[in-house]
Each structure stands twice: as C-alpha cells, then as structure tokens.
Enzyme design. Structure first.
Site, mmCIF file in Angstrom:
data_model
loop_
_atom_site.group_PDB
_atom_site.id
_atom_site.type_symbol
_atom_site.label_atom_id
_atom_site.label_comp_id
_atom_site.label_asym_id
_atom_site.label_seq_id
_atom_site.Cartn_x
_atom_site.Cartn_y
_atom_site.Cartn_z
ATOM 1 N N GLN A 159 26.557 48.109 25.709
ATOM 2 C CA GLN A 159 26.788 47.762 26.584
ATOM 3 C C GLN A 159 25.168 47.808 27.290
ATOM 4 O O GLN A 159 24.492 48.730 27.230
ATOM 5 C CB GLN A 159 27.676 48.189 27.536
ATOM 6 C CG GLN A 159 29.064 47.708 26.785
ATOM 7 C CD GLN A 159 29.512 46.366 27.078
ATOM 8 O OE1 GLN A 159 28.736 45.615 27.964
ATOM 9 N NE2 GLN A 159 30.504 45.845 26.411
ATOM 10 N N GLU A 165 34.217 44.249 12.037
ATOM 11 C CA GLU A 165 32.798 44.087 12.777
ATOM 12 C C GLU A 165 32.145 43.146 11.678
ATOM 13 O O GLU A 165 31.974 43.694 10.179
ATOM 14 C CB GLU A 165 32.021 45.469 13.102
ATOM 15 C CG GLU A 165 30.685 45.266 13.252
ATOM 16 C CD GLU A 165 30.359 44.417 14.539
ATOM 17 O OE1 GLU A 165 29.398 43.572 14.079
ATOM 18 O OE2 GLU A 165 31.138 44.357 15.256
ATOM 19 N N CYS A 195 9.871 44.539 35.820
ATOM 20 C CA CYS A 195 11.337 43.735 36.154
ATOM 21 C C CYS A 195 12.194 44.620 36.896
ATOM 22 O O CYS A 195 12.575 45.663 36.304
ATOM 23 C CB CYS A 195 11.704 43.513 34.818
ATOM 24 S SG CYS A 195 13.425 42.644 34.785
ATOM 25 N N CYS A 219 32.614 38.590 27.659
ATOM 26 C CA CYS A 219 31.344 38.328 28.658
ATOM 27 C C CYS A 219 31.184 36.958 29.116
ATOM 28 O O CYS A 219 30.195 36.781 29.891
ATOM 29 C CB CYS A 219 30.316 39.101 27.847
ATOM 30 S SG CYS A 219 30.018 38.101 26.418
ATOM 31 N N CYS A 277 12.508 40.175 43.675
ATOM 32 C CA CYS A 277 11.194 39.744 42.614
ATOM 33 C C CYS A 277 10.720 38.522 42.975
ATOM 34 O O CYS A 277 11.447 37.476 43.028
ATOM 35 C CB CYS A 277 11.927 39.780 41.303
ATOM 36 S SG CYS A 277 10.970 39.403 40.056
ATOM 37 N N CYS A 323 10.782 33.034 36.586
ATOM 38 C CA CYS A 323 11.520 33.645 35.516
ATOM 39 C C CYS A 323 13.068 33.122 35.496
ATOM 40 O O CYS A 323 13.455 33.139 36.451
ATOM 41 C CB CYS A 323 11.327 35.207 35.812
ATOM 42 S SG CYS A 323 12.625 36.083 34.342
ATOM 43 N N TYR A 376 35.605 42.816 16.378
ATOM 44 C CA TYR A 376 34.504 42.817 16.878
ATOM 45 C C TYR A 376 34.071 44.137 17.323
ATOM 46 O O TYR A 376 33.641 44.270 18.672
ATOM 47 C CB TYR A 376 34.257 41.929 17.762
ATOM 48 C CG TYR A 376 34.773 40.400 17.642
ATOM 49 C CD1 TYR A 376 33.902 39.325 16.934
ATOM 50 C CD2 TYR A 376 36.119 40.040 17.927
ATOM 51 C CE1 TYR A 376 34.592 38.226 16.464
ATOM 52 C CE2 TYR A 376 36.533 38.787 17.583
ATOM 53 C CZ TYR A 376 35.463 37.923 17.044
ATOM 54 O OH TYR A 376 36.230 36.457 16.687
ATOM 55 N N CYS A 394 17.083 35.940 36.015
ATOM 56 C CA CYS A 394 18.023 36.125 37.251
ATOM 57 C C CYS A 394 18.636 34.725 37.781
ATOM 58 O O CYS A 394 17.712 33.993 37.920
ATOM 59 C CB CYS A 394 17.469 37.051 38.158
ATOM 60 S SG CYS A 394 17.346 38.659 37.691
ATOM 61 N N ASP A 409 36.518 42.118 21.540
ATOM 62 C CA ASP A 409 35.355 42.153 22.395
ATOM 63 C C ASP A 409 34.480 41.231 21.589
ATOM 64 O O ASP A 409 33.381 41.483 21.250
ATOM 65 C CB ASP A 409 34.742 43.656 22.486
ATOM 66 C CG ASP A 409 33.634 43.414 23.517
ATOM 67 O OD1 ASP A 409 33.375 42.270 24.110
ATOM 68 O OD2 ASP A 409 32.837 44.625 23.857
#
Length: 397
Positions: free
Chosen positions: A233, A286, A161, A356, A76, A84, A262, A87, A329
């Site tokens: 996800q 949650e 994108c 994450c 890109c 941008c 979560y 990334c 999570d």
C-alpha cells in the site's frame, strides 16, 4: 457527417457534478465536456485539450469566473492546467475532496450496480500532504526526473512533490538521467530509501537496483521483508487500516477454509491464518513470482497458509471447496466475470473485496448480485489524498 474538433477552443462553462476520473461534467452545444481543475457550481473559461469528435471532449479550466466556496490555492504550483498530472483535487479543500469522492463512489454503485447507498469516504491519519511512499518518475529531455502531464507524454520536471513523504524523492531528483528513463522510488516503513532504474529494450523492461532493494514494513502485528518495488500500500497507514477491517469482516471460523486472492506478500493471508488457526487452511493466490517467494518467507511460521502462483480463475478450478470466506484485492481493472464466477463456485458465506477503483468494484458487485451475493457493508478511505483515487472495502454475503 463532419466530426467536431474543438481542440484549442475556449468555452465558457457552468460546471456540473463531479465524475469518476478527477473531473467535473459540463455541457456545451449538446456535447459533454469533462473539465479538470474545476469544481461543481463554478463558472469557468475552459480550454479544450482533447477532442476525438464524438459526443464528448476534455478541457482544462484556465480561468475561474465564479469560484466555489470550497476552492483553495493548490499547495503545489504544478497542480494546474498544463502542469503535472499526478494530482486532481489540490484546488479543493481537504474536507470537500472527501465529499467529492463520496459522491463518485455512490454514483458508480448506483449507475453500474443499481445500488442506492450513502457513502462517506474516511480520511486516513497524517493529512493530505506528505503521505506518498512510492512514486514512479520519468526523465525528461533535459535529464531531470519528473511526472507526466495529464494524458500526455510531456514530462514536468520536479523540484519536490508535496504529497510525497518529505525526502523520499531526493535521491532521484538530485541526479541526471538518460531521457526517457523511468525511475521507481520507494520509502519503506523504516525510512529506508530504495531506487530502481527501468529501461525498456525491444519491448522488454529491465530494472537495475541503484539503492536498497529489500523493503521493511510492520503491519497486522508482523514484520515484513520483501522486494521494495513489489506491491504494498502506498499510504503509510493503509495496510494496517485495511488488514484490521478485513479481519473484522472476514470472521473466518476456527479450523475453517479461506482464500486470499491477489495476495501480494500475504498481508490478508496472515490475518486469515490467525482466525482459522493451525487446523485451518488458507489458500493464497498471487501471480507475481517474487511476491509469492517473499510471502512464503514472511509467513513461514504459518503452515496453514498454502501459496499458489498463477492466474486466480485457473487455480481456483482445482481449489478445495466449499470455502468459508474469500478475501480479494484485485488490480485496478477489478476481478472480472471469470474470477467472480470462480469465487461463487466455492460457495463462501462472506466475501471481503478490497478495491482501488469504484467503477470496477461496482461492476463486480453487480456480477456477484447475479449469483445471489448482496452488498452487506461498505467503507471507503481516502488512501490517495489530492488525487481522484479512493480505496473501498466491501462485504458481500
């Protein structure tokens, strides 16, 4: 003492090791320089983009004088200095991206948890492009939808994108928007497009559904229907991959007790429910009301799953104990000390932690260690190719 401000200054730098956050570490005049768009071992000219006058500043590599062998041309053209901010590693070969992320996870575990461990980040199916199913865009001054530049409010307009699923952004990019409008785009597992416009008035954000609204997915052997803009996800293969591993490591006993913290709409709760069976008990917690409602509908055939809506640490105070296994999570910031201590109070045999952010995971692993829970196993996945993000699943016992 006068603070240094190198903003706008160009430095010739020998690029050092990769660091968490999508940059590499360099040094100049006894100061740390975090350099984006560079790779370890390169010699670059870097322009300082941020400097608060402390011990470090941030810079972009604007010219590569001695490239690394793993450098490639970004797919890109917007993945460049001043472009941008979505990334971080398009200029690195896909295999080298996995190596860089592996080093970051290992470094965070060593630095924050004191754990020396070799890490290998695994690729998910499908390759490094065309995987992103959920994107939040923003409209620039010209009304075109785009993404913000790195650490900036500037909007970089998009025509496409490359990391998004082909066609996913068409409905958003074909329109003109009121400047400043945020746009949420979701492409679900049945290739249905969902588009929501977000407006903020007096600090309150409201959403207006323009296309779709209910997402359809298939994962962990089940069909799912839920709010298209709730949590799921981003990578199409992530949900099945993580659910399978959680099931392998959880080993919840038949008739046992498990917690899914979560819980989202109940992906992992469904796996745990299958393990404990109809005579077992799964507590799914949650904080999102809509997710809980969606979860109850999706798992209505599993009465052993009990739902609670609220903060994890508060609801666990009244939860039945002991518990056999805990799955969590948490959001990017991690679970934190209060949640870790609430989990430990349940005396679980095993804890499966889906994370994450490797730094947040390492901090929480260190807190678990204070209570006698060690890191038994860990796998890491490139669920966000081309970016610095990485998903880890850790087993503690």
């Amino acid at each position: 003492m006068t603070k240094k401000d190198w903003t706008g200054r160009t430095l010739e730098l020998e690029v050092g090791a990769v660091a968490h956050g999508g940059h590499c570490v360099s040094r100049s005049d006894n100061r740390v320089v975090f350099v984006r768009h560079a790779l370890p071992g390169e010699l670059v000219l870097a322009e300082v983009t941020e400097d608060n006058g402390g011990s470090f500043c941030r810079a972009d590599a604007v010219q590569v004088l001695r490239p690394a062998g793993e450098r490639v041309t970004p797919p890109c053209p917007l993945a460049a200095p001043g472009g941008c901010g979505g990334c971080d590693w398009q200029h690195a070969s896909p295999n080298y991206q996995l190596e860089l992320k592996s080093k970051v996870v290992a470094e965070q575990l060593q630095r924050l948890a004191g754990i020396e461990r070799e890490v290998r980040v695994e690729a998910l199916p499908g390759g490094p492009l065309g995987w992103r199913s959920r994107v939040r865009l923003v409209a620039g001054r010209d009304g075109r939808a785009g993404l913000r530049a790195h650490h900036s409010h500037d909007v970089i307009a998009l025509d496409d994108c490359p990391i998004s699923i082909p066609g996913a952004l068409d409905d958003a990019l074909d329109r003109k928007w009121r400047p400043g409008t945020e746009i949420e785009v979701t492409l679900d597992g049945s290739s249905r497009s969902h588009l929501r416009e977000l407006t903020t008035v007096k600090g309150k954000t409201r959403g207006r559904q323009l296309i779709g609204g209910t997402a359809f997915q298939h994962a962990a052997g089940r069909d799912w229907r839920f709010d298209a803009h709730g949590f799921w996800q981003v990578h199409p293969d992530a949900a099945n991959t993580f659910a399978s591993l959680v099931g392998e490591w959880a080993e919840a006993p038949r008739g046992g007790r498990a917690w899914d913290l979560y819980a989202g709409v109940g992906l992992f709760a469904s796996v745990l429910a299958g393990q404990v069976g109809p005579d077992g008990d799964v507590l799914a917690i949650e904080s999102g009301y809509q997710a809980v409602e969606d979860g109850r509908e999706n798992l209505a055939d599993l009465p052993q799953v009990r739902w609670e809506c609220g903060r994890v640490e508060r609801l666990l105070e009244a939860a039945e104990k002991p518990v056999d296994v805990v799955v969590l999570d948490p959001p990017r910031k991690g679970a934190g000390k209060a949640v870790v201590e609430a989990i430990v109070a349940g005396q679980p045999d095993r804890i499966v932690y889906v994370a994450c952010d490797p730094a947040a995971l390492a901090r929480d692993v260190a807190t678990f260690a204070e209570h006698g829970y060690g890191l038994t196993d860990l796998r890491a996945f490139d669920a966000f190719p081309m970016t610095h993000h990485v998903e880890c699943v850790a087993l503690l016992s």
